[in-house]
Design an enzyme around this catalytic site. Structure first.
Site, mmCIF file in Angstrom:
data_model
loop_
_atom_site.group_PDB
_atom_site.id
_atom_site.type_symbol
_atom_site.label_atom_id
_atom_site.label_comp_id
_atom_site.label_asym_id
_atom_site.label_seq_id
_atom_site.Cartn_x
_atom_site.Cartn_y
_atom_site.Cartn_z
ATOM 1 N N SER A 61 0.696 -1.053 -0.214
ATOM 2 C CA SER A 61 -0.006 -0.069 0.065
ATOM 3 C C SER A 61 1.003 1.228 0.036
ATOM 4 C CB SER A 61 -1.022 0.037 1.255
ATOM 5 O OG SER A 61 -0.161 -0.022 2.531
ATOM 6 N N TYR A 62 0.222 2.426 -0.172
ATOM 7 C CA TYR A 62 0.994 3.595 -0.082
ATOM 8 C C TYR A 62 1.806 3.925 1.141
ATOM 9 C CZ TYR A 62 1.667 8.642 -0.625
ATOM 10 O OH TYR A 62 2.164 10.149 -0.895
ATOM 11 N N PRO A 63 3.181 4.044 0.657
ATOM 12 C CA PRO A 63 4.143 4.073 1.909
ATOM 13 C C PRO A 63 4.370 5.084 2.487
ATOM 14 C CG PRO A 63 5.343 4.117 -0.217
ATOM 15 C CD PRO A 63 3.816 4.088 -0.650
ATOM 16 N N ARG A 64 3.809 6.439 2.110
ATOM 17 C CA ARG A 64 4.314 7.594 2.502
ATOM 18 C C ARG A 64 2.729 8.275 3.557
ATOM 19 N NH1 ARG A 64 8.480 10.514 0.388
ATOM 20 N NH2 ARG A 64 9.441 9.584 -1.543
#
Length: 212
Positions: free
Chosen positions: A20-23
């Site tokens: 999933s989106y890491p940031r």
């Protein structure tokens, strides 16, 4: 890996659809997230697949809904695997390592916490002070899959009711042979009793306190 390189690798995995989106700083899953489906996708993995099977088996009681943290950006869920992979040919070693970290961390989040006990023994023998301490792991649970954590090296065996144990200690006076018997109480306390210490041909009897 440096933080900059780690984020670059994470972006690669995200763009390819593996995580999933890491940031994000979100650390709590929505109640609408189907956690079981995410876990089930890892069931055939050659390394942690057997753990996943145990995790999904209600009889093991290993499953635990993850704790809710204090951050939610309302846009992205906590970092978790979004697609199964046993390793892609085009991945670098760092891609493999980071994907493994994300998967193992996610599986740990939906597992029961580890349970242990610590025993501390203090002995006074003819004015000489001795002490020993160690941990007993009662249930490893998430530690079976999250290999990036440990409880250190000060481990002692898990003792059972009525067991006799001999410990050999070395000091400047020679060898001490400690024979002790103990019982495991229902309330979780370790009771040490009947400690016989053989020192330079003399025998001393020492009564030890309970140790939690």
């Amino acid at each position: 890996m440096s933080s900059e390189h780690t984020m670059k690798v994470a972006e690669d995995l995200y763009q390819a659809g593996f995580i999933s989106y890491p940031r994000t700083e979100t650390d709590c899953f929505s109640t609408r997230t189907d956690l079981h489906t995410i876990v089930r996708e890892q069931e055939d993995h050659p390394v942690w697949g057997s753990y996943v099977q145990r995790l999904l088996d209600p009889g093991t009681r290993l499953w635990r809904n993850p704790s809710s943290g204090g951050h939610d950006d309302k846009a992205h869920p906590p970092i978790h695997p979004t697609k199964y992979s046993a390793g892609e040919s085009r991945w670098s070693q760092d891609h493999h390592r980071l994907y493994e970290l994300v998967v193992r961390h996610f599986l740990a989040c939906v597992s029961q916490p580890a349970v242990g006990a610590e025993t501390v023994v203090e002995i006074d023998i003819a004015g000489e002070q001795f002490s020993a301490s160690g941990r007993v792991i009662l249930a490893k649970n998430y530690l079976d899959v999250y290999c990036f954590e440990s409880w250190g090296s000060s481990m002692i065996p898990a003792y059972v009711h009525g067991q006799q144990v001999c410990h050999l200690l070395q000091n400047h006076m020679g060898s001490l042979v400690l024979h002790f018997f103990f019982s495991y109480l229902d309330d979780g306390l370790w009771l040490f009793h009947n400690l016989c210490v053989c020192l330079m041909g003399n025998i001393f009897f020492v009564k030890l306190p309970k140790a939690i």
